[in-house]
Design a protein around this motif. Structure first.
Motif, PDB file in Angstrom:
ATOM      1  N   SER A  83       0.846  -1.202   0.000  1.00  0.00           N
ATOM      2  CA  SER A  83       0.000   0.000   0.000  1.00  0.00           C
ATOM      3  C   SER A  83       0.872   1.240   0.000  1.00  0.00           C
ATOM      4  O   SER A  83       0.644   2.183  -0.764  1.00  0.00           O
ATOM      5  CB  SER A  83      -0.897   0.026   1.252  1.00  0.00           C
ATOM      6  OG  SER A  83      -1.662  -1.140   1.352  1.00  0.00           O
ATOM      7  N   ASP A 103      -6.601   8.762  -3.550  1.00  0.00           N
ATOM      8  CA  ASP A 103      -7.992   8.381  -3.348  1.00  0.00           C
ATOM      9  C   ASP A 103      -8.252   6.979  -3.899  1.00  0.00           C
ATOM     10  O   ASP A 103      -8.957   6.178  -3.275  1.00  0.00           O
ATOM     11  CB  ASP A 103      -8.900   9.411  -4.041  1.00  0.00           C
ATOM     12  CG  ASP A 103     -10.369   9.083  -3.820  1.00  0.00           C
ATOM     13  OD1 ASP A 103     -10.800   9.166  -2.651  1.00  0.00           O
ATOM     14  OD2 ASP A 103     -11.055   8.717  -4.788  1.00  0.00           O
ATOM     15  N   ILE A 104      -7.669   6.680  -5.062  1.00  0.00           N
ATOM     16  CA  ILE A 104      -7.840   5.348  -5.664  1.00  0.00           C
ATOM     17  C   ILE A 104      -7.205   4.282  -4.762  1.00  0.00           C
ATOM     18  O   ILE A 104      -7.823   3.258  -4.469  1.00  0.00           O
ATOM     19  CB  ILE A 104      -7.220   5.319  -7.090  1.00  0.00           C
ATOM     20  CG1 ILE A 104      -7.990   6.274  -8.005  1.00  0.00           C
ATOM     21  CG2 ILE A 104      -7.203   3.901  -7.639  1.00  0.00           C
ATOM     22  CD1 ILE A 104      -7.234   6.661  -9.264  1.00  0.00           C
ATOM     23  N   VAL A 105      -5.995   4.531  -4.301  1.00  0.00           N
ATOM     24  CA  VAL A 105      -5.318   3.554  -3.439  1.00  0.00           C
ATOM     25  C   VAL A 105      -6.093   3.391  -2.127  1.00  0.00           C
ATOM     26  O   VAL A 105      -6.287   2.270  -1.641  1.00  0.00           O
ATOM     27  CB  VAL A 105      -3.853   3.978  -3.167  1.00  0.00           C
ATOM     28  CG1 VAL A 105      -3.168   2.984  -2.229  1.00  0.00           C
ATOM     29  CG2 VAL A 105      -3.063   4.095  -4.480  1.00  0.00           C
ATOM     30  N   ALA A 150      -5.758  12.460  -6.415  1.00  0.00           N
ATOM     31  CA  ALA A 150      -6.638  11.494  -7.089  1.00  0.00           C
ATOM     32  C   ALA A 150      -6.073  10.079  -6.995  1.00  0.00           C
ATOM     33  O   ALA A 150      -6.811   9.117  -6.756  1.00  0.00           O
ATOM     34  CB  ALA A 150      -6.832  11.900  -8.558  1.00  0.00           C
ATOM     35  N   ALA A 151      -4.752   9.950  -7.149  1.00  0.00           N
ATOM     36  CA  ALA A 151      -4.111   8.629  -7.044  1.00  0.00           C
ATOM     37  C   ALA A 151      -4.258   8.092  -5.622  1.00  0.00           C
ATOM     38  O   ALA A 151      -4.566   6.909  -5.421  1.00  0.00           O
ATOM     39  CB  ALA A 151      -2.638   8.721  -7.445  1.00  0.00           C
ATOM     40  N   ARG A 189      -9.297   3.758  -1.546  1.00  0.00           N
ATOM     41  CA  ARG A 189     -10.487   2.923  -1.767  1.00  0.00           C
ATOM     42  C   ARG A 189     -10.102   1.443  -1.858  1.00  0.00           C
ATOM     43  O   ARG A 189     -10.830   0.572  -1.378  1.00  0.00           O
ATOM     44  CB  ARG A 189     -11.172   3.304  -3.082  1.00  0.00           C
ATOM     45  CG  ARG A 189     -11.946   4.614  -3.027  1.00  0.00           C
ATOM     46  CD  ARG A 189     -12.303   5.053  -4.444  1.00  0.00           C
ATOM     47  NE  ARG A 189     -12.918   6.358  -4.484  1.00  0.00           N
ATOM     48  CZ  ARG A 189     -14.228   6.588  -4.593  1.00  0.00           C
ATOM     49  NH1 ARG A 189     -15.066   5.583  -4.676  1.00  0.00           N
ATOM     50  NH2 ARG A 189     -14.688   7.815  -4.636  1.00  0.00           N
ATOM     51  N   GLY A 190      -8.957   1.172  -2.464  1.00  0.00           N
ATOM     52  CA  GLY A 190      -8.511  -0.214  -2.620  1.00  0.00           C
ATOM     53  C   GLY A 190      -8.043  -0.844  -1.320  1.00  0.00           C
ATOM     54  O   GLY A 190      -7.886  -2.060  -1.225  1.00  0.00           O
ATOM     55  N   ALA A 194       3.228   6.873  -6.463  1.00  0.00           N
ATOM     56  CA  ALA A 194       2.489   7.891  -7.230  1.00  0.00           C
ATOM     57  C   ALA A 194       3.135   9.269  -7.052  1.00  0.00           C
ATOM     58  O   ALA A 194       3.175  10.066  -7.990  1.00  0.00           O
ATOM     59  CB  ALA A 194       1.028   7.923  -6.789  1.00  0.00           C
ATOM     60  N   ALA A 205       2.508   1.906  -3.324  1.00  0.00           N
ATOM     61  CA  ALA A 205       1.622   2.506  -4.334  1.00  0.00           C
ATOM     62  C   ALA A 205       1.427   3.998  -4.063  1.00  0.00           C
ATOM     63  O   ALA A 205       1.436   4.820  -4.983  1.00  0.00           O
ATOM     64  CB  ALA A 205       0.275   1.777  -4.355  1.00  0.00           C
ATOM     65  N   ARG A 254      -3.308  15.520  -9.081  1.00  0.00           N
ATOM     66  CA  ARG A 254      -3.135  14.156  -9.607  1.00  0.00           C
ATOM     67  C   ARG A 254      -2.731  13.197  -8.495  1.00  0.00           C
ATOM     68  O   ARG A 254      -3.214  12.073  -8.428  1.00  0.00           O
ATOM     69  CB  ARG A 254      -2.088  14.177 -10.723  1.00  0.00           C
ATOM     70  CG  ARG A 254      -2.243  13.081 -11.719  1.00  0.00           C
ATOM     71  CD  ARG A 254      -1.540  13.407 -13.033  1.00  0.00           C
ATOM     72  NE  ARG A 254      -0.274  14.065 -12.799  1.00  0.00           N
ATOM     73  CZ  ARG A 254       0.095  15.218 -13.352  1.00  0.00           C
ATOM     74  NH1 ARG A 254      -0.680  15.820 -14.206  1.00  0.00           N
ATOM     75  NH2 ARG A 254       1.266  15.750 -13.069  1.00  0.00           N
ATOM     76  N   ALA A 288       3.440   6.120  -2.169  1.00  0.00           N
ATOM     77  CA  ALA A 288       4.691   6.861  -2.369  1.00  0.00           C
ATOM     78  C   ALA A 288       5.101   6.826  -3.839  1.00  0.00           C
ATOM     79  O   ALA A 288       5.625   7.805  -4.374  1.00  0.00           O
ATOM     80  CB  ALA A 288       5.793   6.263  -1.498  1.00  0.00           C
TER      81      ALA A 288
END
Lengths: 215, 215
Positions: free
Chosen positions: A174, A207-209, A204-205, A211-212, A181, A177, A201, A179
């Motif tokens: 986690s 936020d995606i991580v 946004a990255a 959620r995952g 970005a 991913a 950006r 760091a």
């Protein structure tokens, strides 16, 4: 890339004499010597000169023995110099909103900030030097980056224990991913963290991580 | 960092003469000249020499005019040389399992593979050089990396259209998180993609990002 590249006996002989000179009442305190040594290394890096024992001695004014005592390896010395102005972040509070805390921790990271002592110039120098020297890269990773990750990784683990994040979440991956970005902006895109588009950006990255990572 | 650093008239005068010599029946084909030029640049990079017009001419055997005609800027020439052996990936098939296709696309990426023509050594050289020269970094980003991302980004967009990925997903930021996790291994950890532990960590990071992309 250690001081042992030069025959140790020569180093010690020359060094003992230098140390003896310094052992008077006016002997600088240890922290001062360390500061002088680190600044001498940074001055060499800033002028794109190779960092050698002789140049560090000449630039810092410390004896060979004093240098040798503090930094038995040039690799760890250069790694420490590249990290001047950075520190291990404080423990991440985990009683509040974990998402807010993580976002603030990453987007407010001084390594990517505008007005920090740790400038983007130094960041670029660091990456340039470690890509030319894997031994330095590994030293910097173990002594500096890996230690700096710990508070955030512990916060992720506690998030798992609190039932916010998946119980089987790989917190190390986690963090890679998240760091990653950030590094991608500076290392691949060549963008600056001062640029609002870059921060958007990264946000946004993140936020995606995030959620995952959730349950 | 362009050929215009040297007065253009001098360049052209010297170049015209060279080109005239080559205009016989034995004139090498254009692709051959390009290959000679790119290999000369790589030979300089491999021996850690600064890439200059004079050295590229000497190393490649092409005329100054031929070099100038093909590469009006040294920056784009160096960027192209660093990219030799890489290509824009084929379109990603989107009728099958999107997750499988993305994982295969990333974990099978030749830039991170063991037996590719694009070696880890070249990757490290590239990062070292672009960190020393933001103009080169931007040129490499726009002409090479950004173009190579396109098939995967289009696949993510189609995943959104097919209702697999969130309709509001930022596909650019998604790719940054995915690619960032890969770069982090090589640039920050100093690990190699040949190492199964590295691949396992990237696979875990990909899984986290993938979950965060889903509807």
């Amino acid at each position: 890339m250690t001081l042992h590249d030069t025959p140790p006996t020569t180093l010690l002989a020359a060094g003992d004499a230098g140390a003896a000179v310094r052992r008077g009442p006016g002997r600088p305190r240890d922290e001062e010597l360390d500061g002088q040594i680190l600044q001498a290394v940074l001055a060499l890096i800033d002028t794109e000169q190779e960092v050698t024992v002789a140049r560090v001695i000449a630039g810092s004014g410390v004896s060979r023995a004093a240098l040798y005592r503090r930094w038995p390896s040039m690799t760890t010395l250069i790694a420490a110099a590249l990290d001047v102005g950075r520190s291990v972040p404080a423990e991440v509070p985990t009683d509040g909103d974990l998402r807010d805390v993580i976002f603030a921790g990453i987007l407010g990271d001084p390594s990517f900030g505008a007005d920090s002592r740790y400038s983007e110039t130094r960041f670029r120098q660091r990456i340039r030097l470690v890509m030319a020297d894997r031994q330095l890269q590994k030293a910097y990773w173990h002594s500096h980056v890996a230690r700096r990750r710990e508070p955030m990784e512990r916060a992720l683990q506690r998030g798992r224990e609190r039932g916010i994040l998946r119980p089987d979440l790989d917190t190390e991956a986690s963090f890679d991913a998240i760091a990653g970005a950030c590094y991608y902006q500076l290392v691949v895109r060549g963008d600056s963290f001062d640029d609002p588009a870059t921060r958007a950006r990264v946000s946004a990255a993140l936020d995606i991580v995030w959620r995952g990572m959730l349950v």
